[in-house]
Design an enzyme around this catalytic site. Sequence first.
Site, PDB file in Angstrom:
ATOM      1  CB  ALA A 212       1.873  56.990  36.193  1.00  0.00           C
ATOM      2  CG  ASN A 213       3.926  54.219  31.532  1.00  0.00           C
ATOM      3  OD1 ASN A 213       2.980  53.445  31.213  1.00  0.00           O
ATOM      4  ND2 ASN A 213       5.154  54.084  32.007  1.00  0.00           N
ATOM      5  NE  ARG A 214      -1.797  59.260  27.363  1.00  0.00           N
ATOM      6  CZ  ARG A 214      -2.680  59.853  27.794  1.00  0.00           C
ATOM      7  NH1 ARG A 214      -3.718  59.434  28.814  1.00  0.00           N
ATOM      8  NH2 ARG A 214      -2.683  61.202  27.763  1.00  0.00           N
ATOM      9  CB  SER A 215       1.564  50.679  30.249  1.00  0.00           C
ATOM     10  OG  SER A 215       1.505  49.233  30.220  1.00  0.00           O
ATOM     11  CB  ALA A 282       5.402  51.175  29.390  1.00  0.00           C
TER      12      ALA A 282
END
Length: 408
Positions: A212-215, A282
């Site tokens: 995953a990412n931090r968006s 993102a």
Amino acid sequence: MPSATPSSPRVVLGVTGGIAAYKSVDLLRQLRALDYHVAPVLTPDATRFVGAVTFSALASEAVRTSLYGDSTTPIPHTYLGQHCDLVIVAPATAHLIARYAIGLADDLLSATLLATRAPVLLCPAMHTEMWEQPAVQENLATLRRRGVMMLGPEVGPLAGGDAGAGRMVEPDVIVEMAQRILEGHRGPLSARHVVISAGGTREAIDPVRVIANRSSGRQGYALASVAARLGARVTLVSTVSLELPLDVARAITVVPVESADELLAAMVKLQTSADALIMAAAVADFRVRAASHKLKRRDGVPVLELEATPDVLAALVEGRGQGQVIVGFAAESEDVEANAREKLVRKGVDLLVANDVSAPGVGFEHETNEVTIFERSGAREVVSLRDKEGVAEVILTRVASLLAQGAS
Ligand code: CTP
């Protein structure tokens, strides 16, 4: 005191105590030139900057400054609140914004704001230090969530020889917005379908784990809310589910997705009916070939082999319909301008919104953002630090004007 035609839209013009109050005389004059019925309400501090007589001479009704009426209008705040189609507060000081956000009714203007169901347009004006205060930004965010509209402020000269963000927008911009609200067009994106992606994609490693990412999805949600307020029908393709403000919830359809593949499929499907597509999500650039069973610890540390995900933006640009406006985002941590300009060309988008995620208060996991918008023409617009709906307003105003010009 000139009066308007009986069927004219009725505007309450609230003026608070800031140096920009002198511009509100011109604002009043311009509103009257459109034959709007304008009732001015000045706070006691506003009268230190401008004369009530000046406003009375130009307005449709005498200026009111007091909560306590006369024999003809014994309760002025309910009279004004119930008999208007729009309340404009210009300039709106930090003090007025704070009182409105917490529901104080300690003068005629704040009481009128509570006593109306009409749309409200605030035009903030203050010094940059005040504008950037989290308290002010949080109050504005609260008001926006409740459906209050905002215009500005702009960057420019301020009182006392200072310069920066905090200058009230010019009266003609306010008049244009008032006209759109009052004359039923509901905004510059009226009758447009705007498709927005939000959040960070999640790529499965196995049935339990993801990359995953931090968006947070907040910028995408802010874009959706503002687009709806500007009159658009909005489809929000999102990996996250956040609360939508009450006033816009009905205009926004949320399509939940998780992976880049799902996002691609949803966006491509929606592209056929879209006037504008905004890729605020993102998207993971890499994924693994997901295992069908949960990877077990006893089997040792797995080696994950990454492969590229589809480039959603590239697919949208390839399938671009006539006049469709496509907006890309770029979260950069170094050489922002050079990387953004290169990305604008490489991706073939109409606008590229770049943010420097290494700067304080910017990007992922923040309530605020600061971006630069790059255009194909080479033009760029710096949007100083503000809440994400404030940033969305600037982006969507550009999108609306590209659509009006019939972009590409
Ligand atoms: N994007 C996309 N599909 C991808 C990756 C990114 O549609 N697989 C979109 C993003 O939503 C964003 C824009 O492309 O609007 C730019 O994303 P970014 O990650 O900055 O671009 P990249 O081409 O991946 O460049 P970089 O090498 O800097 O990561």
